[in-house]
Design an enzyme around this catalytic site. Structure first.
Site, PDB file in Angstrom:
ATOM      1  N   ASP A  67     -11.790  -2.896   7.450  1.00 41.36           N
ATOM      2  CA  ASP A  67     -10.393  -2.914   7.757  1.00 41.36           C
ATOM      3  C   ASP A  67     -10.067  -2.563   9.324  1.00 41.36           C
ATOM      4  O   ASP A  67     -10.027  -3.453  10.014  1.00 41.36           O
ATOM      5  CB  ASP A  67      -9.469  -1.969   6.697  1.00 41.36           C
ATOM      6  CG  ASP A  67      -8.194  -2.481   6.477  1.00 41.36           C
ATOM      7  OD1 ASP A  67      -7.954  -3.479   6.894  1.00 41.36           O
ATOM      8  OD2 ASP A  67      -7.185  -1.680   6.114  1.00 41.36           O
ATOM      9  N   ASP A  68      -9.975  -1.180   9.524  1.00 41.69           N
ATOM     10  CA  ASP A  68      -9.690  -1.038  10.939  1.00 41.69           C
ATOM     11  C   ASP A  68     -10.646   0.184  11.150  1.00 41.69           C
ATOM     12  O   ASP A  68     -10.226   1.436  11.284  1.00 41.69           O
ATOM     13  CB  ASP A  68      -8.257  -0.278  10.938  1.00 41.69           C
ATOM     14  CG  ASP A  68      -7.257  -1.444  10.627  1.00 41.69           C
ATOM     15  OD1 ASP A  68      -6.885  -2.373  11.496  1.00 41.69           O
ATOM     16  OD2 ASP A  68      -6.693  -1.443   9.377  1.00 41.69           O
ATOM     17  N   GLU A  97      -2.298  -3.242  -2.472  1.00 40.64           N
ATOM     18  CA  GLU A  97      -2.527  -2.228  -1.927  1.00 40.64           C
ATOM     19  C   GLU A  97      -1.671  -1.314  -2.020  1.00 40.64           C
ATOM     20  O   GLU A  97      -1.503  -0.245  -2.856  1.00 40.64           O
ATOM     21  CB  GLU A  97      -3.131  -2.512  -0.332  1.00 40.64           C
ATOM     22  CG  GLU A  97      -3.482  -1.218   0.453  1.00 40.64           C
ATOM     23  CD  GLU A  97      -3.397  -1.762   2.090  1.00 40.64           C
ATOM     24  OE1 GLU A  97      -2.791  -2.779   2.554  1.00 40.64           O
ATOM     25  OE2 GLU A  97      -3.733  -1.063   2.895  1.00 40.64           O
ATOM     26  N   HIS A 104      -9.928  -5.872  11.209  1.00 41.42           N
ATOM     27  CA  HIS A 104      -8.781  -6.339  12.136  1.00 41.42           C
ATOM     28  C   HIS A 104      -9.238  -6.119  13.534  1.00 41.42           C
ATOM     29  O   HIS A 104      -9.484  -4.932  14.010  1.00 41.42           O
ATOM     30  CB  HIS A 104      -7.497  -5.581  11.828  1.00 41.42           C
ATOM     31  CG  HIS A 104      -7.011  -5.994  10.466  1.00 41.42           C
ATOM     32  ND1 HIS A 104      -5.962  -6.828  10.309  1.00 41.42           N
ATOM     33  CD2 HIS A 104      -7.138  -5.471   9.467  1.00 41.42           C
ATOM     34  CE1 HIS A 104      -5.509  -6.769   9.082  1.00 41.42           C
ATOM     35  NE2 HIS A 104      -6.420  -5.906   8.459  1.00 41.42           N
ATOM     36  N   GLY A 153       0.638  -6.386   7.267  1.00 41.05           N
ATOM     37  CA  GLY A 153       1.928  -5.863   7.434  1.00 41.05           C
ATOM     38  C   GLY A 153       2.324  -4.898   6.250  1.00 41.05           C
ATOM     39  O   GLY A 153       1.690  -4.581   5.358  1.00 41.05           O
ATOM     40  N   HIS A 155      -3.093 -10.062   2.162  1.00 45.67           N
ATOM     41  CA  HIS A 155      -3.033  -8.509   2.007  1.00 45.67           C
ATOM     42  C   HIS A 155      -1.860  -8.441   0.513  1.00 45.67           C
ATOM     43  O   HIS A 155      -0.888  -8.530   0.687  1.00 45.67           O
ATOM     44  CB  HIS A 155      -2.346  -7.710   3.168  1.00 45.67           C
ATOM     45  CG  HIS A 155      -3.345  -7.622   4.156  1.00 45.67           C
ATOM     46  ND1 HIS A 155      -4.016  -8.539   4.905  1.00 45.67           N
ATOM     47  CD2 HIS A 155      -4.052  -6.267   4.369  1.00 45.67           C
ATOM     48  CE1 HIS A 155      -4.637  -7.860   5.961  1.00 45.67           C
ATOM     49  NE2 HIS A 155      -4.964  -6.560   5.548  1.00 45.67           N
TER      50      HIS A 155
HETATM   51 ZN   LIG Z   1      -6.265  -5.116   6.420  1.00 47.04          ZN
END
Ligand SMILES: [Zn+2]
Length: 369
Positions: A312-313, A234, A47, A204, A231
């Site tokens: 991911d981040d 998770e 992201h 989100g 997504h």
């Molecule tokens: Zn993600």
């Protein structure tokens, strides 16, 4: 004379049912990290919103403006980085709060996109699928989403050419901003000329906001030629993965690791060849697994599920993709050949406009590994 260092790891052979090669010779942590940095890598799940390091954020605030809760690096880090906090899905999402409404101008947004691509290239990522939500950067209507998209698009293209990396942008909509805004963003993406987005992602809060209300949007995006990644699985269980595949026709799943809870869902993923975009450290930070060594990635592979390794981040988790490769080797026993196989599989499941051309262009990168 230098003290001889103890071997750092000796992966157990046969940990995976895909044993492609011999385990790498024992190395020190530093040697292994250097080697993993040298290893060409593919990241399908990153992201842009999670690529902004505390240092970059401070630089932007000082250079272009923008209000931050603190201008001291030590105080800023725990507010935006997960390793400083208790693991948990909500704690992780909280880390994005500081960024919402922060971006002061075009230059700041361009700097974010350019830096994200540059940092990926410096980590020897050869192919990056970078996803972003124009709504996030537009800051509640401060800037038109079309303008924001244009600025980010141009900055990505510039940086990709400058740093020799192939970048495929993916549009992210959030379950948390409501259907109306998501619909307007998807319409914008569909109207834009080819090249702006090759996929649609929904991110989100999976616990509170179901993907179901967005089903028509997924269908509209697919009809317009966008690939779909959702997504799911998770924060919530295997059911959400099944729903994403069977009902929303997802081509890939963001995380999806809780598919491990249901053999039928793993069978479905295998049958439809839907890849799970696995992000090891992120799953620890969101509290999905207690530690990387407990991650179900090997079991997913053993069940024939296609997986890839992603960040991911990176800035929120304070990692780069090389760090994740080191963990895959030391905690999970992956060999060079395993990592090579994951990368080639990632290319096959990529959203690149011409997958075959992409494989021809960079598929040979791993030949000497
Ligand atoms: Zn993600």
């Amino acid at each position: 004379m230098d003290k001889v260092q103890e071997p750092f790891f000796l992966p157990a052979p046969g940990v995976l049912n895909m044993v492609f090669g011999k385990p790498t010779r024992a190395m020190t942590h530093e040697e292994l990290h250097a080697r993993m940095k040298q290893f060409p890598k593919v990241d399908l799940h990153r992201h842009l919103e999670g690529c902004i390091s505390p240092e970059t954020l401070l630089y932007i605030a000082k250079t272009f403006g923008g209000a931050l809760p603190s201008y001291e690096l030590d105080q800023l880090k725990p507010l935006i980085q997960a390793p400083h906090d208790t693991p948990g899905f909500y704690n992780f999402l909280e880390k994005f709060k500081v960024f919402r409404g922060f971006y002061p101008n075009r230059e700041a947004i361009e700097h974010v996109a350019h830096t994200a691509v540059k940092e990926a290239a410096e980590d020897n990522v050869k192919y990056l699928e970078l996803r972003y939500s124009p709504s996030h950067f537009a800051g509640g209507g401060k800037f038109p989403e079309r303008d924001v998209t244009e600025w980010i698009h141009q900055a990505i293209q510039r940086a990709a050419a400058e740093f020799d990396i192939i970048v495929t942008p993916i549009l992210t909509i959030s379950r948390d901003y409501g259907l109306e805004l998501a619909a307007a963003t998807v319409d914008l993406a569909i109207e834009l000329p080819t090249g702006y987005f090759y996929g649609l992602d929904i991110a989100g809060n999976e616990i509170q906001n179901s993907a179901r209300p967005f089903a028509d949007l997924f269908a509209r995006a697919k009809d317009a030629g966008l690939n779909l990644t959702i997504h799911a699985g998770e924060a919530r269980g295997a059911y959400n993965v099944r729903e994403a595949v069977s009902e929303f026709n997802a081509d890939r799943i963001g995380h999806g690791v809780r598919a491990i809870e249901d053999p039928e869902v793993m069978e479905l993923l295998k049958e439809k060849d839907v890849m799970l975009e696995v992000c090891l450290t992120s799953n620890v930070h969101t509290g999905i697994v207690p530690a990387v060594k407990n991650h179900p990635i090997q079991k997913l592979i053993e069940n024939g599920v296609a997986v890839s390794l992603n960040t991911d981040d990176p800035a929120i988790s304070d990692i780069c993709l090389s760090d994740e490769y080191v963990l895959a080797v030391t905690e999970l026993g992956f060999s060079d050949a395993d990592l090579k196989a994951l990368n080639l599989s990632a290319l096959k499941h990529s959203f690149a406009p011409d997958r075959e051309a992409l494989i021809r262009e960079i598929g040979g990168c791993w030949n000497h590994f």
